[in-house]
Design a protein around this motif. Structure first.
Motif, PDB file in Angstrom:
ATOM      1  N   GLU A  65       0.850  -1.184   0.000  1.00 14.64           N
ATOM      2  CA  GLU A  65       0.000   0.000   0.000  1.00 14.64           C
ATOM      3  C   GLU A  65       0.892   1.243   0.000  1.00 14.64           C
ATOM      4  O   GLU A  65       1.856   1.306   0.759  1.00 14.64           O
ATOM      5  CB  GLU A  65      -0.887   0.025   1.245  1.00 14.64           C
ATOM      6  CG  GLU A  65      -1.919  -1.075   1.300  1.00 14.64           C
ATOM      7  CD  GLU A  65      -2.745  -0.961   2.568  1.00 14.64           C
ATOM      8  OE1 GLU A  65      -3.642  -0.114   2.617  1.00 14.64           O
ATOM      9  OE2 GLU A  65      -2.448  -1.713   3.509  1.00 14.64           O
ATOM     10  N   PRO A  66       0.572   2.247  -0.843  1.00 12.20           N
ATOM     11  CA  PRO A  66       1.389   3.465  -0.831  1.00 12.20           C
ATOM     12  C   PRO A  66       1.170   4.247   0.463  1.00 12.20           C
ATOM     13  O   PRO A  66       0.042   4.459   0.884  1.00 12.20           O
ATOM     14  CB  PRO A  66       0.890   4.241  -2.050  1.00 12.20           C
ATOM     15  CG  PRO A  66      -0.444   3.689  -2.375  1.00 12.20           C
ATOM     16  CD  PRO A  66      -0.483   2.290  -1.852  1.00 12.20           C
ATOM     17  N   VAL A  67       2.275   4.628   1.106  1.00 16.42           N
ATOM     18  CA  VAL A  67       2.185   5.432   2.318  1.00 16.42           C
ATOM     19  C   VAL A  67       2.638   6.875   2.076  1.00 16.42           C
ATOM     20  O   VAL A  67       2.282   7.767   2.834  1.00 16.42           O
ATOM     21  CB  VAL A  67       2.964   4.800   3.493  1.00 16.42           C
ATOM     22  CG1 VAL A  67       2.326   3.478   3.897  1.00 16.42           C
ATOM     23  CG2 VAL A  67       4.422   4.608   3.173  1.00 16.42           C
ATOM     24  N   ALA A  68       3.398   7.102   1.004  1.00 16.40           N
ATOM     25  CA  ALA A  68       3.826   8.451   0.655  1.00 16.40           C
ATOM     26  C   ALA A  68       4.270   8.478  -0.804  1.00 16.40           C
ATOM     27  O   ALA A  68       4.657   7.456  -1.361  1.00 16.40           O
ATOM     28  CB  ALA A  68       4.954   8.918   1.559  1.00 16.40           C
ATOM     29  N   GLU A  69       4.212   9.674  -1.415  1.00 15.63           N
ATOM     30  CA  GLU A  69       4.719   9.880  -2.779  1.00 15.63           C
ATOM     31  C   GLU A  69       5.609  11.105  -2.787  1.00 15.63           C
ATOM     32  O   GLU A  69       5.267  12.132  -2.199  1.00 15.63           O
ATOM     33  CB  GLU A  69       3.570  10.117  -3.763  1.00 15.63           C
ATOM     34  CG  GLU A  69       2.811   8.894  -4.156  1.00 15.63           C
ATOM     35  CD  GLU A  69       1.757   9.188  -5.217  1.00 15.63           C
ATOM     36  OE1 GLU A  69       1.530  10.370  -5.558  1.00 15.63           O
ATOM     37  OE2 GLU A  69       1.160   8.219  -5.694  1.00 15.63           O
ATOM     38  N   LEU A  70       6.735  10.996  -3.471  1.00 12.22           N
ATOM     39  CA  LEU A  70       7.653  12.111  -3.655  1.00 12.22           C
ATOM     40  C   LEU A  70       7.652  12.471  -5.139  1.00 12.22           C
ATOM     41  O   LEU A  70       8.016  11.645  -5.979  1.00 12.22           O
ATOM     42  CB  LEU A  70       9.066  11.725  -3.208  1.00 12.22           C
ATOM     43  CG  LEU A  70      10.167  12.740  -3.494  1.00 12.22           C
ATOM     44  CD1 LEU A  70       9.937  14.041  -2.742  1.00 12.22           C
ATOM     45  CD2 LEU A  70      11.529  12.153  -3.171  1.00 12.22           C
ATOM     46  N   HIS A  71       7.236  13.700  -5.441  1.00 16.51           N
ATOM     47  CA  HIS A  71       7.213  14.197  -6.816  1.00 16.51           C
ATOM     48  C   HIS A  71       8.363  15.191  -6.975  1.00 16.51           C
ATOM     49  O   HIS A  71       8.493  16.123  -6.179  1.00 16.51           O
ATOM     50  CB  HIS A  71       5.893  14.906  -7.123  1.00 16.51           C
ATOM     51  CG  HIS A  71       4.716  13.995  -7.106  1.00 16.51           C
ATOM     52  ND1 HIS A  71       4.057  13.636  -8.250  1.00 16.51           N
ATOM     53  CD2 HIS A  71       4.084  13.358  -6.091  1.00 16.51           C
ATOM     54  CE1 HIS A  71       3.067  12.821  -7.944  1.00 16.51           C
ATOM     55  NE2 HIS A  71       3.058  12.639  -6.626  1.00 16.51           N
ATOM     56  N   ILE A  72       9.200  14.978  -8.001  1.00 18.92           N
ATOM     57  CA  ILE A  72      10.327  15.879  -8.259  1.00 18.92           C
ATOM     58  C   ILE A  72      10.225  16.409  -9.684  1.00 18.92           C
ATOM     59  O   ILE A  72      10.011  15.639 -10.621  1.00 18.92           O
ATOM     60  CB  ILE A  72      11.683  15.172  -8.073  1.00 18.92           C
ATOM     61  CG1 ILE A  72      11.778  14.558  -6.677  1.00 18.92           C
ATOM     62  CG2 ILE A  72      12.835  16.159  -8.300  1.00 18.92           C
ATOM     63  CD1 ILE A  72      13.046  13.757  -6.450  1.00 18.92           C
ATOM     64  N   GLU A  73      10.381  17.732  -9.817  1.00 14.93           N
ATOM     65  CA  GLU A  73      10.457  18.354 -11.141  1.00 14.93           C
ATOM     66  C   GLU A  73      11.856  18.939 -11.290  1.00 14.93           C
ATOM     67  O   GLU A  73      12.290  19.737 -10.464  1.00 14.93           O
ATOM     68  CB  GLU A  73       9.422  19.451 -11.304  1.00 14.93           C
ATOM     69  CG  GLU A  73       9.519  20.128 -12.672  1.00 14.93           C
ATOM     70  CD  GLU A  73       8.474  21.190 -12.870  1.00 14.93           C
ATOM     71  OE1 GLU A  73       7.346  20.847 -13.261  1.00 14.93           O
ATOM     72  OE2 GLU A  73       8.793  22.367 -12.611  1.00 14.93           O
ATOM     73  N   PHE A  74      12.553  18.485 -12.326  1.00 17.23           N
ATOM     74  CA  PHE A  74      13.900  18.961 -12.627  1.00 17.23           C
ATOM     75  C   PHE A  74      13.818  19.977 -13.750  1.00 17.23           C
ATOM     76  O   PHE A  74      13.178  19.747 -14.769  1.00 17.23           O
ATOM     77  CB  PHE A  74      14.790  17.803 -13.082  1.00 17.23           C
ATOM     78  CG  PHE A  74      14.986  16.738 -12.050  1.00 17.23           C
ATOM     79  CD1 PHE A  74      16.017  16.828 -11.134  1.00 17.23           C
ATOM     80  CD2 PHE A  74      14.142  15.633 -11.997  1.00 17.23           C
ATOM     81  CE1 PHE A  74      16.212  15.828 -10.183  1.00 17.23           C
ATOM     82  CE2 PHE A  74      14.326  14.636 -11.058  1.00 17.23           C
ATOM     83  CZ  PHE A  74      15.363  14.735 -10.146  1.00 17.23           C
ATOM     84  N   ARG A  75      14.490  21.126 -13.604  1.00 12.57           N
ATOM     85  CA  ARG A  75      14.621  22.112 -14.671  1.00 12.57           C
ATOM     86  C   ARG A  75      15.909  21.798 -15.421  1.00 12.57           C
ATOM     87  O   ARG A  75      16.968  21.613 -14.809  1.00 12.57           O
ATOM     88  CB  ARG A  75      14.682  23.523 -14.110  1.00 12.57           C
ATOM     89  CG  ARG A  75      13.419  23.941 -13.443  1.00 12.57           C
ATOM     90  CD  ARG A  75      12.606  24.778 -14.386  1.00 12.57           C
ATOM     91  NE  ARG A  75      11.288  24.980 -13.822  1.00 12.57           N
ATOM     92  CZ  ARG A  75      10.182  24.989 -14.540  1.00 12.57           C
ATOM     93  NH1 ARG A  75      10.248  24.783 -15.837  1.00 12.57           N
ATOM     94  NH2 ARG A  75       9.017  25.187 -13.987  1.00 12.57           N
ATOM     95  N   LEU A  76      15.812  21.766 -16.726  1.00 10.94           N
ATOM     96  CA  LEU A  76      16.955  21.385 -17.564  1.00 10.94           C
ATOM     97  C   LEU A  76      17.490  22.588 -18.336  1.00 10.94           C
ATOM     98  O   LEU A  76      16.720  23.482 -18.712  1.00 10.94           O
ATOM     99  CB  LEU A  76      16.532  20.295 -18.552  1.00 10.94           C
ATOM    100  CG  LEU A  76      15.867  19.051 -17.941  1.00 10.94           C
ATOM    101  CD1 LEU A  76      15.369  18.145 -19.040  1.00 10.94           C
ATOM    102  CD2 LEU A  76      16.810  18.337 -17.006  1.00 10.94           C
ATOM    103  N   ILE A  77      18.809  22.591 -18.571  1.00 16.33           N
ATOM    104  CA  ILE A  77      19.422  23.591 -19.434  1.00 16.33           C
ATOM    105  C   ILE A  77      20.361  22.882 -20.392  1.00 16.33           C
ATOM    106  O   ILE A  77      20.785  21.758 -20.142  1.00 16.33           O
ATOM    107  CB  ILE A  77      20.189  24.670 -18.635  1.00 16.33           C
ATOM    108  CG1 ILE A  77      21.324  24.039 -17.821  1.00 16.33           C
ATOM    109  CG2 ILE A  77      19.262  25.471 -17.750  1.00 16.33           C
ATOM    110  CD1 ILE A  77      22.271  25.062 -17.228  1.00 16.33           C
TER     111      ILE A  77
END
Length: 81
Positions: A65-77
């Motif tokens: 069962e999912p207990v937490a979610e980590l969402h990451i957005e990376f900015r690229l150059i």
């Protein structure tokens, strides 16, 4: 492997001129974890037009069962930092 190293590997494979400039992250807690947990991280999704990449890591309980979610957005150059 963690989300950042997965993304760096994907960039080296497909577009070596691109680098990670910055990132933002959010964590969403769903329920308390009881007992052992494990992490599953998705392969990065890349949007070259917007110059961003996203990953999601899910922390799961031993009952899957999912207990937490980590969402990451990376900015690229392109090019050197």
């Amino acid at each position: 492997a963690d989300a950042h190293s997965n993304l760096v590997h994907a960039l080296e494979q497909h577009n070596p001129g691109w680098k990670v400039a910055t990132y933002t992250s959010q964590i969403f807690y769903k329920r308390p974890a009881k007992g052992p947990v494990w992490v599953n991280t998705t392969a990065p999704t890349l949007d070259w037009e917007k110059r961003v990449a996203h990953t999601v890591s899910t922390l799961n309980s031993e009952t899957d069962e999912p207990v937490a979610e980590l969402h990451i957005e990376f900015r690229l150059i392109q090019g050197e930092l």
